[in-house]
Design a protein around this motif. Structure first.
Motif, PDB file in Angstrom:
ATOM      1  N   ALA A 137      16.630   9.003 -24.879  1.00  0.00           N
ATOM      2  CA  ALA A 137      17.126   8.841 -26.247  1.00  0.00           C
ATOM      3  C   ALA A 137      17.651   7.432 -26.498  1.00  0.00           C
ATOM      4  CB  ALA A 137      18.214   9.864 -26.534  1.00  0.00           C
ATOM      5  N   ILE A 138      18.166   6.772 -25.457  1.00  0.00           N
ATOM      6  CA  ILE A 138      18.694   5.420 -25.637  1.00  0.00           C
ATOM      7  C   ILE A 138      17.655   4.353 -25.311  1.00  0.00           C
ATOM      8  CG2 ILE A 138      21.047   6.160 -25.160  1.00  0.00           C
ATOM      9  CD1 ILE A 138      20.789   4.987 -22.370  1.00  0.00           C
ATOM     10  N   GLY A 139      16.410   4.771 -25.071  1.00  0.00           N
ATOM     11  CA  GLY A 139      15.332   3.803 -24.918  1.00  0.00           C
ATOM     12  C   GLY A 139      14.793   3.600 -23.526  1.00  0.00           C
ATOM     13  N   VAL A 140      15.249   4.379 -22.555  1.00  0.00           N
ATOM     14  CA  VAL A 140      14.731   4.239 -21.190  1.00  0.00           C
ATOM     15  C   VAL A 140      13.355   4.881 -21.104  1.00  0.00           C
ATOM     16  CG1 VAL A 140      15.083   4.870 -18.770  1.00  0.00           C
ATOM     17  CG2 VAL A 140      17.035   4.209 -20.181  1.00  0.00           C
ATOM     18  N   ASN A 141      12.406   4.153 -20.551  1.00  0.00           N
ATOM     19  CA  ASN A 141      11.057   4.680 -20.343  1.00  0.00           C
ATOM     20  C   ASN A 141      11.091   5.577 -19.104  1.00  0.00           C
ATOM     21  OD1 ASN A 141       8.308   5.098 -19.665  1.00  0.00           O
ATOM     22  ND2 ASN A 141       7.729   3.216 -20.731  1.00  0.00           N
ATOM     23  N   ILE A 142      11.148   6.884 -19.310  1.00  0.00           N
ATOM     24  CA  ILE A 142      11.305   7.825 -18.200  1.00  0.00           C
ATOM     25  C   ILE A 142      10.116   7.760 -17.256  1.00  0.00           C
ATOM     26  CG2 ILE A 142      11.623  10.246 -17.601  1.00  0.00           C
ATOM     27  CD1 ILE A 142      13.993   9.033 -18.989  1.00  0.00           C
ATOM     28  N   THR A 143       8.916   7.675 -17.814  1.00  0.00           N
ATOM     29  CA  THR A 143       7.717   7.621 -16.970  1.00  0.00           C
ATOM     30  C   THR A 143       7.749   6.421 -16.044  1.00  0.00           C
ATOM     31  OG1 THR A 143       6.403   8.748 -18.656  1.00  0.00           O
ATOM     32  CG2 THR A 143       5.203   7.488 -16.987  1.00  0.00           C
ATOM     33  N   ARG A 144       8.025   5.253 -16.628  1.00  0.00           N
ATOM     34  CA  ARG A 144       8.058   4.042 -15.810  1.00  0.00           C
ATOM     35  C   ARG A 144       9.171   4.103 -14.776  1.00  0.00           C
ATOM     36  NH1 ARG A 144       9.732  -1.637 -18.420  1.00  0.00           N
ATOM     37  NH2 ARG A 144      11.748  -0.561 -18.261  1.00  0.00           N
ATOM     38  N   ALA A 145      10.344   4.604 -15.178  1.00  0.00           N
ATOM     39  CA  ALA A 145      11.477   4.632 -14.255  1.00  0.00           C
ATOM     40  C   ALA A 145      11.190   5.518 -13.052  1.00  0.00           C
ATOM     41  CB  ALA A 145      12.732   5.109 -14.992  1.00  0.00           C
ATOM     42  N   LYS A 146      10.651   6.719 -13.275  1.00  0.00           N
ATOM     43  CA  LYS A 146      10.405   7.645 -12.174  1.00  0.00           C
ATOM     44  C   LYS A 146       9.316   7.133 -11.242  1.00  0.00           C
ATOM     45  CE  LYS A 146      11.965  11.925 -14.393  1.00  0.00           C
ATOM     46  NZ  LYS A 146      11.588  13.303 -14.797  1.00  0.00           N
ATOM     47  N   VAL A 147       8.208   6.671 -11.815  1.00  0.00           N
ATOM     48  CA  VAL A 147       7.112   6.183 -10.974  1.00  0.00           C
ATOM     49  C   VAL A 147       7.536   4.926 -10.220  1.00  0.00           C
ATOM     50  CG1 VAL A 147       4.755   5.284 -10.975  1.00  0.00           C
ATOM     51  CG2 VAL A 147       5.352   7.221 -12.447  1.00  0.00           C
ATOM     52  N   THR A 148       8.266   4.037 -10.887  1.00  0.00           N
ATOM     53  CA  THR A 148       8.732   2.821 -10.225  1.00  0.00           C
ATOM     54  C   THR A 148       9.715   3.153  -9.109  1.00  0.00           C
ATOM     55  OG1 THR A 148       8.488   1.597 -12.305  1.00  0.00           O
ATOM     56  CG2 THR A 148       9.801   0.576 -10.582  1.00  0.00           C
ATOM     57  N   ALA A 149      10.561   4.151  -9.332  1.00  0.00           N
ATOM     58  CA  ALA A 149      11.506   4.556  -8.281  1.00  0.00           C
ATOM     59  C   ALA A 149      10.761   5.034  -7.042  1.00  0.00           C
ATOM     60  CB  ALA A 149      12.433   5.652  -8.807  1.00  0.00           C
ATOM     61  N   PHE A 150       9.717   5.829  -7.232  1.00  0.00           N
ATOM     62  CA  PHE A 150       8.920   6.268  -6.091  1.00  0.00           C
ATOM     63  C   PHE A 150       8.252   5.080  -5.405  1.00  0.00           C
ATOM     64  CE2 PHE A 150       9.271  10.660  -7.496  1.00  0.00           C
ATOM     65  CZ  PHE A 150       9.120  11.367  -6.318  1.00  0.00           C
ATOM     66  N   ALA A 151       7.755   4.134  -6.186  1.00  0.00           N
ATOM     67  CA  ALA A 151       7.077   2.974  -5.605  1.00  0.00           C
ATOM     68  C   ALA A 151       8.048   2.102  -4.821  1.00  0.00           C
ATOM     69  CB  ALA A 151       6.395   2.162  -6.709  1.00  0.00           C
TER      70      ALA A 151
ATOM     71  N   LEU B 258       0.831  -1.204   0.000  1.00  0.00           N
ATOM     72  CA  LEU B 258       0.000   0.000   0.000  1.00  0.00           C
ATOM     73  C   LEU B 258       0.867   1.255   0.000  1.00  0.00           C
ATOM     74  CD1 LEU B 258      -2.769   1.326   0.121  1.00  0.00           C
ATOM     75  CD2 LEU B 258      -2.684   1.153   2.620  1.00  0.00           C
ATOM     76  N   THR B 259       1.939   1.251   0.791  1.00  0.00           N
ATOM     77  CA  THR B 259       2.832   2.410   0.815  1.00  0.00           C
ATOM     78  C   THR B 259       3.492   2.615  -0.540  1.00  0.00           C
ATOM     79  OG1 THR B 259       3.293   1.885   3.137  1.00  0.00           O
ATOM     80  CG2 THR B 259       4.693   3.518   2.091  1.00  0.00           C
ATOM     81  N   ALA B 260       3.841   1.511  -1.211  1.00  0.00           N
ATOM     82  CA  ALA B 260       4.420   1.623  -2.551  1.00  0.00           C
ATOM     83  C   ALA B 260       3.426   2.254  -3.513  1.00  0.00           C
ATOM     84  CB  ALA B 260       4.850   0.247  -3.048  1.00  0.00           C
ATOM     85  N   ALA B 261       2.142   1.867  -3.397  1.00  0.00           N
ATOM     86  CA  ALA B 261       1.113   2.438  -4.267  1.00  0.00           C
ATOM     87  C   ALA B 261       0.913   3.925  -3.973  1.00  0.00           C
ATOM     88  CB  ALA B 261      -0.202   1.676  -4.084  1.00  0.00           C
ATOM     89  N   VAL B 262       0.886   4.280  -2.695  1.00  0.00           N
ATOM     90  CA  VAL B 262       0.741   5.689  -2.322  1.00  0.00           C
ATOM     91  C   VAL B 262       1.950   6.492  -2.805  1.00  0.00           C
ATOM     92  CG1 VAL B 262       0.593   7.287  -0.368  1.00  0.00           C
ATOM     93  CG2 VAL B 262      -0.731   5.172  -0.351  1.00  0.00           C
ATOM     94  N   GLY B 263       3.143   5.914  -2.664  1.00  0.00           N
ATOM     95  CA  GLY B 263       4.341   6.599  -3.137  1.00  0.00           C
ATOM     96  C   GLY B 263       4.329   6.807  -4.638  1.00  0.00           C
TER      97      GLY B 263
END
Length: 354
Positions: free
Chosen positions: A219-233, A111-116
């Motif tokens: 530019a090299i293919g990293v999904n920025i959206t997924r990386a940032k949200v996953t890092a917070f989670a 739950l904390t991961a989801a809130v984060g």
């Protein structure tokens, strides 16, 4: 390498390069650390063992915060709020829903991961100071909820948590600190190992790519959206675990334990220990955990000659706390981890200067 103090690390296979430790000296230091950790319950008294347990919980939270701030470059001032989410969730599920502690703690982490992740959505548009203000808003929102929503505490203002029980095994009052030490030590080691290996994976490397240069990473293919949200989670999940363990260890959950001061304290831990380093998070948690206790001991010794120091202890703590952060920022911005690396390099290359 065959020598204890290697003058260079040369890899002949990929397997050797991927090992966490490469020299005999590193294995010797690991063995010494294991001996020290195993001997701690037999050396420390109940007071210092309680401080050690608090530090172990802080290590988990500091590692989680460093994943977000140090490795991903997304600043957060909502650490106290995420600790509260984990603590209140686990306490309510274990006390009112009657769930076993391992299950309630697991749900609290998720739950904390989801809130984060939810509060991390502004990171997709904001950076730097603006993101810090957004995460500060999450801290204030969570604190407002836990203080005003009477359902959480049933109007009492706090939640009492029963003695921890895991599959029929219960913490005993006579050996409370010792049993908690072994439990927290095992969990903390597991967290550190998981976090250390996280950055050997593609996901962890995407976090660091976002920190170093998000445009180039995209530019090299990293999904920025997924990386940032996953890092917070992921970060919030670790923090939620620390909050849940705090609830079961203290056996009382109240909002005073999760204020903005706690968020600043955890941020200070990773600054003092070293941003972008799992070991630095551990060093910072130990340093900031021991600092108040050591100051108290020094003030008590000095109070015999200067009695007024006892009354000024809270102010002294705050002053030393601030001075420590300023000194590390000015003298060694990379924290205790970098200082330790310099000491090892000096010993490794002695008597040469390079």
């Amino acid at each position: 390498m065959s020598t204890a103090t290697a003058t260079g690390i040369h890899h002949r296979t990929y397997r050797a390069e991927l090992r966490l430790r490469h020299t005999r000296a590193e294995y010797v230091r690991l063995a010494l650390m294991i001996v020290l950790l195993l001997a701690a319950p037999y050396i420390l008294d109940r007071y210092w063992l309680g401080i050690a347990n608090t530090i172990l919980i802080a290590v988990i939270g500091a590692v989680g915060l460093n994943i977000l701030v140090g490795f991903t470059g997304q600043i957060s001032l909502g650490q106290g709020g995420f600790l509260a989410v984990g603590a209140y969730t686990s306490a309510i599920l274990s006390e009112r829903a009657g769930l076993p502690a391992p299950i309630s703690i697991t749900i609290a982490v998720l739950l904390t991961a989801a809130v984060g992740a939810f509060f991390g959505l502004p990171a997709l548009r904001l950076k730097g100071l603006y993101l810090a203000i957004a995460t500060l808003a999450s801290q204030e929102i969570i604190m407002f909820v836990v203080r005003r929503w009477e359902f959480l505490t049933e109007g009492k203002g706090f939640i009492e948590v029963s003695r921890l029980e895991i599959f029929g095994w219960t913490i005993k009052r006579q050996t409370f600190e010792v049993q908690w030490y072994w439990l927290l030590l095992a969990i903390t080691i597991a967290v550190v190992v998981v976090a250390r290996n996280l950055f050997r994976t593609g996901l962890g490397r995407s976090f660091m790519a976002v920190r170093d240069q998000d445009i180039a990473a995209q530019a090299i293919g990293v999904n920025i959206t997924r990386a940032k949200v996953t890092a917070f989670a992921v970060s919030s999940g670790f923090v939620g675990l620390a909050g849940a363990l705090t609830a079961h260890y203290t056996e009382t959950v109240t909002w005073e334990r999760f204020t903005l001061d706690v968020s600043v304290l955890y941020l200070a831990m990773i600054i003092v220990g070293g941003l972008g380093s799992i070991a630095g998070a551990v060093y910072g948690a130990i340093f900031m955990g021991l600092l108040p206790a050591l100051l108290t001991e020094l003030v008590e010794l000095a109070s015999a000659t200067v009695p007024s120091l006892t009354e000024q202890l809270p102010a002294i703590r705050n002053a030393v706390f601030g001075i420590a952060i300023i000194v590390f920022l000015l003298v060694e911005p990379r924290g205790l981890d970098r200082i330790w690396s310099r000491i090892k390099d000096y010993i490794r290359f002695w008597p040469f200067r390079y």
